[in-house]
Write an enzyme that holds these catalytic residues in place. Sequence first.
Site, PDB file in Angstrom:
ATOM      1  N   ARG A  41     -13.789 -10.644 -11.073  1.00 27.08           N
ATOM      2  CA  ARG A  41     -12.606 -11.083 -11.810  1.00 27.08           C
ATOM      3  C   ARG A  41     -11.372 -10.796 -10.972  1.00 27.08           C
ATOM      4  O   ARG A  41     -11.307  -9.773 -10.295  1.00 27.08           O
ATOM      5  CB  ARG A  41     -12.452 -10.291 -13.118  1.00 27.08           C
ATOM      6  N   HIS A  87     -15.887  -5.130  -0.743  1.00 25.20           N
ATOM      7  CA  HIS A  87     -15.793  -6.561  -0.443  1.00 25.20           C
ATOM      8  C   HIS A  87     -16.776  -6.887   0.682  1.00 25.20           C
ATOM      9  O   HIS A  87     -16.812  -6.180   1.694  1.00 25.20           O
ATOM     10  CB  HIS A  87     -14.364  -6.908  -0.034  1.00 25.20           C
ATOM     11  N   ASP A 136      -7.889  -8.515  -2.334  1.00 26.95           N
ATOM     12  CA  ASP A 136      -8.658  -8.067  -1.165  1.00 26.95           C
ATOM     13  C   ASP A 136      -7.781  -7.604   0.002  1.00 26.95           C
ATOM     14  O   ASP A 136      -8.155  -7.743   1.160  1.00 26.95           O
ATOM     15  CB  ASP A 136      -9.614  -9.182  -0.688  1.00 26.95           C
TER      16      ASP A 136
HETATM   17  C1  GAR Z   1     -21.668  -7.374  -3.415  1.00 31.02           C
HETATM   18  O1  GAR Z   1     -22.030  -8.006  -2.211  1.00 31.02           O
HETATM   19  C2  GAR Z   1     -20.180  -7.083  -3.444  1.00 31.02           C
HETATM   20  O2  GAR Z   1     -19.665  -6.732  -2.203  1.00 31.02           O
HETATM   21  C3  GAR Z   1     -19.650  -8.426  -3.890  1.00 31.02           C
HETATM   22  O3  GAR Z   1     -20.536  -8.855  -4.874  1.00 31.02           O
HETATM   23  C4  GAR Z   1     -21.839  -8.339  -4.604  1.00 31.02           C
HETATM   24  C5  GAR Z   1     -22.322  -7.613  -5.838  1.00 31.02           C
HETATM   25  O4  GAR Z   1     -23.654  -7.224  -5.697  1.00 31.02           O
HETATM   26  N1  GAR Z   1     -18.312  -8.309  -4.385  1.00 31.02           N
HETATM   27  C6  GAR Z   1     -17.397  -9.253  -4.266  1.00 31.02           C
HETATM   28  O5  GAR Z   1     -17.625 -10.338  -3.743  1.00 31.02           O
HETATM   29  C7  GAR Z   1     -16.045  -8.917  -4.846  1.00 31.02           C
HETATM   30  N2  GAR Z   1     -15.106  -9.954  -4.571  1.00 31.02           N
HETATM   31  P1  GAR Z   1     -24.278  -6.151  -6.688  1.00 31.02           P
HETATM   32  O6  GAR Z   1     -23.967  -6.627  -8.112  1.00 31.02           O
HETATM   33  O7  GAR Z   1     -25.752  -6.227  -6.401  1.00 31.02           O
HETATM   34  O8  GAR Z   1     -23.697  -4.817  -6.386  1.00 31.02           O
END
Ligand code: GAR
Length: 215
Positions: A94, A112, A148
């Site tokens: 979000r 990130h 970010d």
């Molecule tokens: C992870 O790769 C995290 O870095 C990314 O979502 C994934 C969540 O994985 N976050 C973003 O892209 C934030 N903008 P998870 O639910 O298995 O931890």
Amino acid sequence: MKDPLPIVVLVSGSGSNLQAIMDAIAAGELPARIQAVISNRPGVRALERAQHAGIATEVVDHTAYDSREAYDQALMAAIDRHRPALVVLAGFMRILTPEFVRHYRGRLLNIHPALLPRHKGLDTHRRALEAGDTEHGATVHFVTEELDSGPPIVQARVPVRPDDTPETLAARVLEKEHRIYPLAIRWFAEGRLRERDGRAVLDGRPLDEPVVVDP
Ligand code: GAR
């Protein structure tokens, strides 16, 4: 010994980073206690993982709110009931309002999946491949109002291989995420990490560049 740091973890999906944090706590490597896991989406795997570990879960469903502001108010209320010293965004997909970010300034972390400042936003693995990057990775940072762009704390790098797809690259990066997120939270819990004047400060030293964890 100091009391464990009370944290709230926000999730939207699979929750593998949440799992890494829970595992580090269970192994005695992270002096924190997860007060609650809050998701903006019902039925996601992250909630199951938390329930399995006996952690309180809550859903604050964004589709039930008319505006981003109303949603973030409800989310803040849900978080603050648990009185966390740190709020951890772990795959929380979000965009946050400035008010939310200001409210948790200095105690809000995000991970990130890119070597910030490269590839802010979504779809980072595909974009790294399209850009011909030879190196990719993940960054833990304090959250500020600009997406970010908050002060980076720690980064892990991985090589990009010629036959990589976004999926193979994502898996390689995720493995590193599971290492650096518990590490950054541990530094915070131990009182070694703070945000000051828009910079991360580790052991009293302002970081001009994030700490890079060996590949
Ligand atoms: C992870 O790769 C995290 O870095 C990314 O979502 C994934 C969540 O994985 N976050 C973003 O892209 C934030 N903008 P998870 O639910 O298995 O931890």
